[in-house]
Design an enzyme around this catalytic site. Structure first.
Site, PDB file in Angstrom:
ATOM      1  N   LYS A  80       0.808  -1.212   0.000  1.00 33.62           N
ATOM      2  CA  LYS A  80       0.000   0.000   0.000  1.00 33.62           C
ATOM      3  C   LYS A  80       0.851   1.276   0.000  1.00 33.62           C
ATOM      4  O   LYS A  80       2.067   1.240   0.142  1.00 33.62           O
ATOM      5  CB  LYS A  80      -0.939  -0.013   1.209  1.00 33.62           C
ATOM      6  N   PHE A 128     -16.089   3.087   7.336  1.00 30.87           N
ATOM      7  CA  PHE A 128     -14.756   3.555   6.952  1.00 30.87           C
ATOM      8  C   PHE A 128     -14.463   3.357   5.464  1.00 30.87           C
ATOM      9  O   PHE A 128     -13.349   3.643   5.016  1.00 30.87           O
ATOM     10  CB  PHE A 128     -13.683   2.832   7.774  1.00 30.87           C
ATOM     11  N   ARG A 156      -1.018 -14.861   4.644  1.00 31.46           N
ATOM     12  CA  ARG A 156      -1.717 -14.149   5.710  1.00 31.46           C
ATOM     13  C   ARG A 156      -0.959 -14.239   7.037  1.00 31.46           C
ATOM     14  O   ARG A 156      -0.946 -13.282   7.823  1.00 31.46           O
ATOM     15  CB  ARG A 156      -3.126 -14.718   5.881  1.00 31.46           C
ATOM     16  N   THR A 162      -5.089  -7.885  10.773  1.00 34.73           N
ATOM     17  CA  THR A 162      -5.505  -6.631  10.140  1.00 34.73           C
ATOM     18  C   THR A 162      -5.151  -5.435  11.016  1.00 34.73           C
ATOM     19  O   THR A 162      -4.702  -4.399  10.522  1.00 34.73           O
ATOM     20  CB  THR A 162      -7.020  -6.657   9.861  1.00 34.73           C
ATOM     21  N   ARG A 173       3.237  -6.680   9.477  1.00 33.40           N
ATOM     22  CA  ARG A 173       2.528  -5.556  10.092  1.00 33.40           C
ATOM     23  C   ARG A 173       3.069  -5.214  11.480  1.00 33.40           C
ATOM     24  O   ARG A 173       3.185  -4.041  11.831  1.00 33.40           O
ATOM     25  CB  ARG A 173       1.026  -5.854  10.144  1.00 33.40           C
ATOM     26  N   ASN A 183      -2.178  -0.096   7.557  1.00 34.99           N
ATOM     27  CA  ASN A 183      -1.532  -1.385   7.841  1.00 34.99           C
ATOM     28  C   ASN A 183      -0.640  -1.906   6.716  1.00 34.99           C
ATOM     29  O   ASN A 183      -0.341  -3.083   6.642  1.00 34.99           O
ATOM     30  CB  ASN A 183      -2.569  -2.427   8.255  1.00 34.99           C
ATOM     31  N   HIS A 186      -1.827  -5.488   1.733  1.00 37.48           N
ATOM     32  CA  HIS A 186      -3.049  -6.285   1.575  1.00 37.48           C
ATOM     33  C   HIS A 186      -2.662  -7.657   1.054  1.00 37.48           C
ATOM     34  O   HIS A 186      -1.781  -7.787   0.203  1.00 37.48           O
ATOM     35  CB  HIS A 186      -4.010  -5.626   0.586  1.00 37.48           C
TER      36      HIS A 186
END
Length: 220
Positions: A80, A128, A156, A162, A173, A183, A186
């Site tokens: 991101k 959100f 994951r 998350t 993360r 975070n 993705h």
């Protein structure tokens, strides 16, 4: 031989020859027609330094979205804006490659709000949602497809929860996030999500179905 090269590499970087080379590359970026070639060359060189073996041949039998439950399972991973701004691209890619997963697709782009909304359409009823779409489309995103055995589930685990504050030490993360609301990465959370997201972000001719000469998962 590779270890000797690795030890010598810092000296090569410090040499006048390397400085001239990087100067040439810098000038070439001023020419728009050179940009795609240089980006491709940089990715190629980075992979060559990171591994002791390279591409053997093309494997055309794997469909775009991969083959779930096999060694050719695929997952969509997006680095991101908060990561690209902090120059964490190489760090994040390395986490997946060190785990043995194979990078078969990569592109850098600034998503449109429409594209971001389609990516997060399953969250469109959340309060959100608009802020998420605005943030995700506010800068450069690195879209990737990784391939390997159990890559969706393991990906994951590598990424972490998350909520970064709930992530386990050693996850991407936990180690790299500095703000809970951003975070940094993705990753597909199921084989169904992976198929949808890969098809949303990539075309058939943007995936490299290559076979490693030093496979980790190819024969398992």
């Amino acid at each position: 031989m590779f270890s000797r090269f690795a030890r010598a590499f810092p000296k090569i970087l410090a040499s006048g020859a390397s400085q001239r080379t990087f100067a040439t590359v810098q000038k070439a970026f001023a020419n728009p027609t050179s940009k795609k070639l240089i980006v491709g060359s940089s990715l190629l060189i980075g992979s060559a330094f990171a591994t002791t073996s390279f591409v053997a041949c093309e494997n055309k039998s794997v469909p775009l979205v991969g083959l779930p439950g096999t060694n050719q399972e695929r997952s969509f991973i997006a680095i991101k804006v908060s990561s690209t701004q902090r120059r964490l691209i190489g760090e994040i890619i390395a986490r997946f490659e060190k785990k043995g997963f194979k990078l078969v697709g990569i592109k850098i782009l600034v998503p449109t709000p429409e594209h971001a909304a389609k990516h997060y359409e399953d969250l469109n009823k959340k309060p959100f949602f608009n802020g998420l779409v605005k943030f995700f489309s506010s800068g450069a995103v690195v879209a990737m497809v990784f391939e390997g055995k159990d890559v969706v589930r393991t990906g994951r685990v590598l990424i972490g929860a998350t909520d970064p504050s709930q992530s386990a030490p050693g996850t991407i993360r936990f180690d790299l996030c500095i703000e809970t609301g951003r975070n940094i990465i993705h990753g597909s959370d199921s084989n169904e999500s992976a198929a949808h997201e890969i098809a949303l972000w990539f075309k058939e001719d943007e995936i490299a179905n290559w076979v490693s000469t030093n496979p980790v998962y190819e024969k398992m």
